[in-house]
Design an enzyme around this catalytic site. Sequence first.
Site, PDB file in Angstrom:
ATOM      1  N   LYS A  49     -54.214  44.595  76.942  1.00 38.72           N
ATOM      2  CA  LYS A  49     -53.913  45.372  78.142  1.00 38.72           C
ATOM      3  C   LYS A  49     -55.164  45.535  79.020  1.00 38.72           C
ATOM      4  O   LYS A  49     -56.282  45.204  78.592  1.00 38.72           O
ATOM      5  CB  LYS A  49     -53.345  46.728  77.723  1.00 38.72           C
ATOM      6  N   ARG A 100     -48.713  43.352  63.426  1.00 38.22           N
ATOM      7  CA  ARG A 100     -48.533  44.805  63.519  1.00 38.22           C
ATOM      8  C   ARG A 100     -49.563  45.546  62.664  1.00 38.22           C
ATOM      9  O   ARG A 100     -50.070  46.604  63.055  1.00 38.22           O
ATOM     10  CB  ARG A 100     -47.120  45.187  63.075  1.00 38.22           C
ATOM     11  N   ARG A 150     -56.562  49.199  66.985  1.00 40.08           N
ATOM     12  CA  ARG A 150     -56.464  50.518  67.623  1.00 40.08           C
ATOM     13  C   ARG A 150     -57.257  51.580  66.868  1.00 40.08           C
ATOM     14  O   ARG A 150     -57.835  52.484  67.478  1.00 40.08           O
ATOM     15  CB  ARG A 150     -54.992  50.926  67.728  1.00 40.08           C
ATOM     16  N   HIS A 194     -50.791  45.092  72.984  1.00 44.79           N
ATOM     17  CA  HIS A 194     -49.353  45.074  72.687  1.00 44.79           C
ATOM     18  C   HIS A 194     -49.077  43.920  71.737  1.00 44.79           C
ATOM     19  O   HIS A 194     -49.679  42.848  71.838  1.00 44.79           O
ATOM     20  CB  HIS A 194     -48.530  44.875  73.965  1.00 44.79           C
TER      21      HIS A 194
END
Length: 230
Positions: free
Chosen positions: A90, A166, A183, A196
Amino acid sequence: MEAMAVFSGSNLFATSSLLLTTNSKTRYSQLRTTQNLSAFSSKSHLFSPSSTSSSYPKTFRTRSSTESGIFLPRLITSLEQVDQAYIMVKPDGVQRGLVGEIISRFEKKGFKLTGLKLFQCSKELAEEHYKHLNQKSFFPKLIEYITSGPVVSMAWEGVGVVPSARKLIGATDPLQAEPGTIRGDFAVQTGRNIIHGSDSPENGEREIALWFKEGELCEWTPVQEPWLRE
């Protein structure tokens, strides 16, 4: 002097005969040694069929059923489903210079990059991508965020790439993401969570088709592929 000449003359024939006999034996010994050293033809090779003695019959070895079982895991692996995942860095991840770090983590995991591009996302594309969230109160702010700067779109391929991606990415809320995840290591707020990733193989295919045009994906075989799985 005369006595010595007579003596030498009387033994001349015997001495000559002895020398001839010795020379003959030496040449015969050298000949046998040469023959022993030349057991293999100069045109043959130790591992070629011509080096095998003709007195032994040639046999052909067939693979037994127990040996063929060794290759069963490879057959099973070849039948494993190869999925695709859409990964997007992003605008905050691009601005913070994390693109290389993110790509490196997926490469080290062993996944294959088949598509990569940096571009400015349009509002229409962002709304189509997040259409499943269009009833959420944060939807307008989300679209504004995604279109606020360039994004990096990536298509990744591999066995189990979606669930693995993921895990690499971490929880949506960075404060809940485990250390070692993208993250968990680099983000602190949900509204700026860097990356994402597709949440299912079906969505992976749909999102790749949405973000990449025909001809933008590259099909290739990494040299490391045989070293990733049996």
